[in-house]
Design a protein around this motif. Structure first.
Motif, short mmCIF file in Angstrom:
data_model
loop_
_atom_site.label_atom_id
_atom_site.label_comp_id
_atom_site.label_asym_id
_atom_site.label_seq_id
_atom_site.Cartn_x
_atom_site.Cartn_y
_atom_site.Cartn_z
N GLY A 8 -4.21 -3.39 -3.93
CA GLY A 8 -3.45 -3.98 -5.18
C GLY A 8 -3.06 -2.57 -5.72
N SER A 9 -1.96 -2.80 -6.04
CA SER A 9 -1.33 -1.51 -6.95
C SER A 9 -0.88 -2.01 -8.42
N GLY A 10 -1.54 -2.92 -9.02
CA GLY A 10 -1.24 -3.24 -10.19
C GLY A 10 -2.03 -2.47 -11.15
N ASP A 35 -1.02 -2.40 -0.87
CA ASP A 35 -0.29 -3.53 -1.56
C ASP A 35 0.63 -4.37 -0.68
N TYR A 41 2.80 -1.16 -9.01
CA TYR A 41 2.85 -1.62 -10.17
C TYR A 41 2.37 -3.34 -10.64
N GLY A 42 2.07 -4.03 -9.63
CA GLY A 42 1.92 -5.47 -9.75
C GLY A 42 2.59 -6.26 -11.15
N LEU A 43 1.75 -6.69 -11.81
CA LEU A 43 2.52 -7.50 -12.94
C LEU A 43 3.17 -6.53 -13.90
N VAL A 101 -6.78 -7.49 -6.61
CA VAL A 101 -5.60 -8.03 -6.02
C VAL A 101 -5.19 -9.12 -7.03
N GLY A 102 -5.66 -9.22 -8.42
CA GLY A 102 -5.02 -10.01 -9.32
C GLY A 102 -5.57 -11.41 -9.38
N ALA A 104 -2.86 -13.99 -9.88
CA ALA A 104 -1.52 -14.33 -10.12
C ALA A 104 -1.12 -16.08 -9.65
N HIS A 132 10.67 -11.36 -8.16
CA HIS A 132 9.52 -11.36 -7.23
C HIS A 132 10.07 -11.90 -5.82
#
Ligand SMILES: Cc1cc2nc3c(=O)[nH]c(=O)nc-3n(C[C@H](O)[C@H](O)[C@H](O)COP(=O)(O)OP(=O)(O)OC[C@H]3O[C@@H](n4cnc5c(N)ncnc54)[C@H](O)[C@@H]3O)c2cc1C
Length: 463
Positions: A8-10, A35, A41-43, A101-102, A104, A132
Motif C-alpha cells: 500500500g502506497s497511501g 501497490d 499515494y492511495g487516497l 492497505v487502507g 476503502a 480511480h
C-alpha cells in the motif's frame, strides 16, 4: 540487510517506509512499497477532493520518501485475492511485510431500496471524480435535479461541495475529462445533506463547513428549528463546548439567520435558478429509499429528537425528501485480504502495537499500519504516528526477522511469477502523460481514468 515489503502506497505505507529509513538501530534497510495500482499515494490521489490543492500537495512530501534510493515503488502488484500474490508467498520474499492497505469500502445503510439505480456510495462518487481506474469514467450522468447526501462528516461535505461547485472552477484541477463534462452538464439544483443526529454531533470540521458557504454559485439553507432542537445549541450560552462544536454552531446559526433564498418567479430569468441550494438537515434518520420507474425517487426519513442521554430517538414522524441521486456517506470500512486475519466487526486486522495477531499470537514478520490497523479515522497526519508505532515493533523484532530467509531480488521473483510491476519510472511516465493530456486540453495535468490508459502511459506507449 533487512528487506521489508510495505503493501500500500497511501499515507500509512509511505510513512511506514519513512519511519524505517529514519530509525538508526538497523542501518541497512531496503523497502519495497507495493501497490495494486500503478500510481502511488492511495487516497491522497483518489480520495482527497480535487479542489483541496493544499492537502493534495502533500503528495510532494510522500514523493520525497518514494524517491529515496533505499525505497523502490512496485506498482501494479496486487496482494491477495484473485490473481494476486498471497500473503504466504509474499512472506517468502521479504524479512517482514507491513500491510497498509487502507479501508476503502463503504459502510452500508442497511435500509430497503439502498441498491436502486441512482443510489450510490459516496466512495463510488469520490472514486469517479478522482479518476480511480476501478470506476467507469462515464459512471455518473448527473441528470438529477435533487440529490440527497446521507451523512454529516467531511466526506459528505466533500461530495456535496463537488456537486454544488461549478465545473468552471474544477477545470483548474486534475478532474478527469468525462467527470468534468458530466459536472458541467449537471442539472442538480438542490443538494440535501442529512444526518440522524444534531449539529453538535456532526463530524465535519469548521473549515470544510465554511467552504460550503464560500461556493460562488450556491446558497446554504439551515432550518433554525433544527438548530434549536440541539441541546448543545440551546445550552451554548452557559456551557463550555468543544471549540469545533462551538464554531460549527456559529457558522450554522449565521446561515439559518439568512433564511431561504428567493424562489424564481415564472417568466422572469431569476438569478436564483442558477443558484444551487445546499440544505443542511439534522435529526433525520433514513429508513427507506423510495422508488419510481425502477429508479430512486426520494428518501423517507424518520424524524428524530434528542433522547436526553446524548443520543437520539425516533419521534414517530416521517419526512420524504425528493431525490433522483442519493449518495451514502456513512463511513468507510476495511476489506478482508484473503490470507490475512480479519476482524469483521471492526473491519480491521487484529494486531498488538502493529504486530499482526494470528489466533491472538503475534505472527512473525507480519505487521499492519494505517486505516486497516486502526479503522477509518483521523486525518492524513494521524497515519504518521500509527506507522511509527508499527515500525518500532518491527525494529524491536529485527534480530529475529533477519534470520528469516528472504529473496536477494524480490522484483525478479515477482516477474518470474508472471507479474509486470510498474516501477517509479513508469509512474513518472504516467505523470508526463497526464501533463501532456492536460496541455492538449488547455488545462493543467488531467488524470487518466482507466486501467488500459494508465498501463499504456506507464510503459511509455501512446494512450
Ligand atoms: C473521500 C476522502 C477524503 C479525504 N480527505 C482528507 C483530507 O482532505 N484531509 C485529510 O487529512 N484526510 C483526508 N482523508 C483521510 C485520508 O485519506 C486517510 O487518513 C489516509 O488516506 C489513510 O491512509 P492509508 O494509507 O491507511 O490508506 P489509503 O490511502 O487508502 O492507501 C491504501 C493503499 O493500499 C493499496 N491497496 C489496497 N489493497 C491492496 C492490495 N490488496 N494489494 C496491494 N495494494 C493494495 C491501495 O491501492 C492504496 O493505494 C480522506 C479520506 C477519504 C476517504
Amino acid at each position: 540487510m533487512l528487506r521489508v515489503a510495505v503493501v500500500g502506497s497511501g499515507p500509512s505505507g509511505v510513512y511506514t517506509a519513512q519511519a524505517l529509513l529514519n530509525q538508526s538501530l538497523v542501518p541497512d534497510v531496503r523497502v519495497h512499497v507495493l501497490d495494486r495500482l500503478p500510481t502511488p499515494y492511495g487516497l491522497v490521489r483518489y480520495g482527497v477532493a480535487p479542489d483541496h490543492e493544499k492537502i493534495k500537495s502533500l503528495q510532494n512530501s510522500l514523493r520525497a520518501v518514494l524517491e529515496d534510493e533505499r525505497v523502490t515503488f512496485v506498482g501494479h502488484v496486487q496482494i491477495g485475492g484473485t490473481g494476486g500474490v498471497s500473503p504466504a508467498r509474499l512472506a517468502e520474499l521479504y524479512h517482514a511485510v507491513v500491510y497498509c492497505v487502507g479501508a476503502a469500502a463503504d459502510r452500508p445503510l442497511a435500509v430497503p431500496g439502498e441498491d436502486l439505480p441512482g443510489s450510490y456510495s459516496a466512495t463510488r462518487f469520490v472514486s469517479w471524480y478522482s479518476a480511480h481506474p476501478d470506476i467507469a469514467p462515464d459512471g455518473f450522468a448527473l441528470q438529477a435535479r435533487s440529490a440527497v447526501v446521507i451523512g454529516v462528516g467531511n466526506v459528505a461535505v466533500d461530495v456535496a461541495r463537488i456537486l454544488a461547485r461549478g465545473a468552471d472552477e474544477l477545470r483548474a484541477t486534475d478532474v478527469p475529462r468525462a467527470a468534468l463534462g458530466a459536472l458541467a452538464g449537471s442539472r442538480v439544483r438542490e443538494v440535501h445533506i442529512a444526518g440522524r443526529r444534531g449539529p453538535s454531533q456532526a463530524r465535519f470540521t469548521t473549515k470544510e463547513l465554511r467552504e460550503l458557504g464560500a461556493l460562488p454559485g450556491a446558497r446554504i439553507v439551515v432550518d433554525p428549528a433544527e438548530l434549536a432542537m440541539d441541546p448543545a445549541y440551546a445550552a451554548q450560552e452557559g456551557l463550555p463546548l468543544p471549540a469545533v462544536v462551538r464554531r460549527n454552531l456559529e457558522v450554522l446559526r449565521g446561515w439559518s439567520a439568512e433564511g431561504e433564498p428567493a424562489v424564481p418567479v415564472h417568466g422572469h430569468p431569476a438569478v436564483s435558478d442558477a443558484v444551487r441550494r445546499i440544505r443542511l438537515r439534522f435529526f433525520l434518520r433514513p429508513v427507506e429509499l423510495l422508488e419510481r420507474g425502477g429508479r430512486v425517487a426520494g428518501v423517507r426519513f424518520a424524524r428524530t429528537a434528542p433522547d436526553g442521554a446524548g443520543g437520539v430517538q425516533d419521534t414517530g414522524g416521517y419526512e420524504d425528501v425528493e431525490a433522483q441521486l442519493v449518495l451514502r456517506a456513512v463511513g468507510y470500512r476495511g476489506v478482508e485480504l484473503p490470507g490475512l486475519p480479519f476482524d469483521p466487526v471492526r473491519g480491521t486486522v487484529p494486531h498488538a502495537a502493529g504486530r499482526v495477531l494470528r489466533d491472538g499470537v503475534p505472527s512473525p514478520g507480519e505487521y499492519v499500519a494505517g486505516w486497516i490497523k486502526r479503522g477509518p479515522t483521523g486525518v492524513i497526519g494521524s497515519n504518521r504516528s500509527c506507522a511509527k508505532e508499527t515500525v518500532a515493533s518491527l525494529i524491536e523484532d529485527a534480530p529475529l526477522l533477519a534470520r528469516r530467509p528472504a529473496a536477494d531480488d524480490p522484483l525478479a521473483v515477482l516477474r518470474a511469477w508472471g507479474l509486470r510491476p510498474v516501477e517509479w519510472d513508469g509512474w513518472l511516465s504516467i505523470e508526463r502523460a497526464e501533463a501532456a493530456l492536460g496541455r492538449s486540453l488547455g488545462r493543467g495535468p488531467v488524470k487518466i481514468p482507466d486501467w488500459p490508459g494508465l498501463l499504456a502511459a506507464a510503459r511509455g506507449e501512446e494512450g
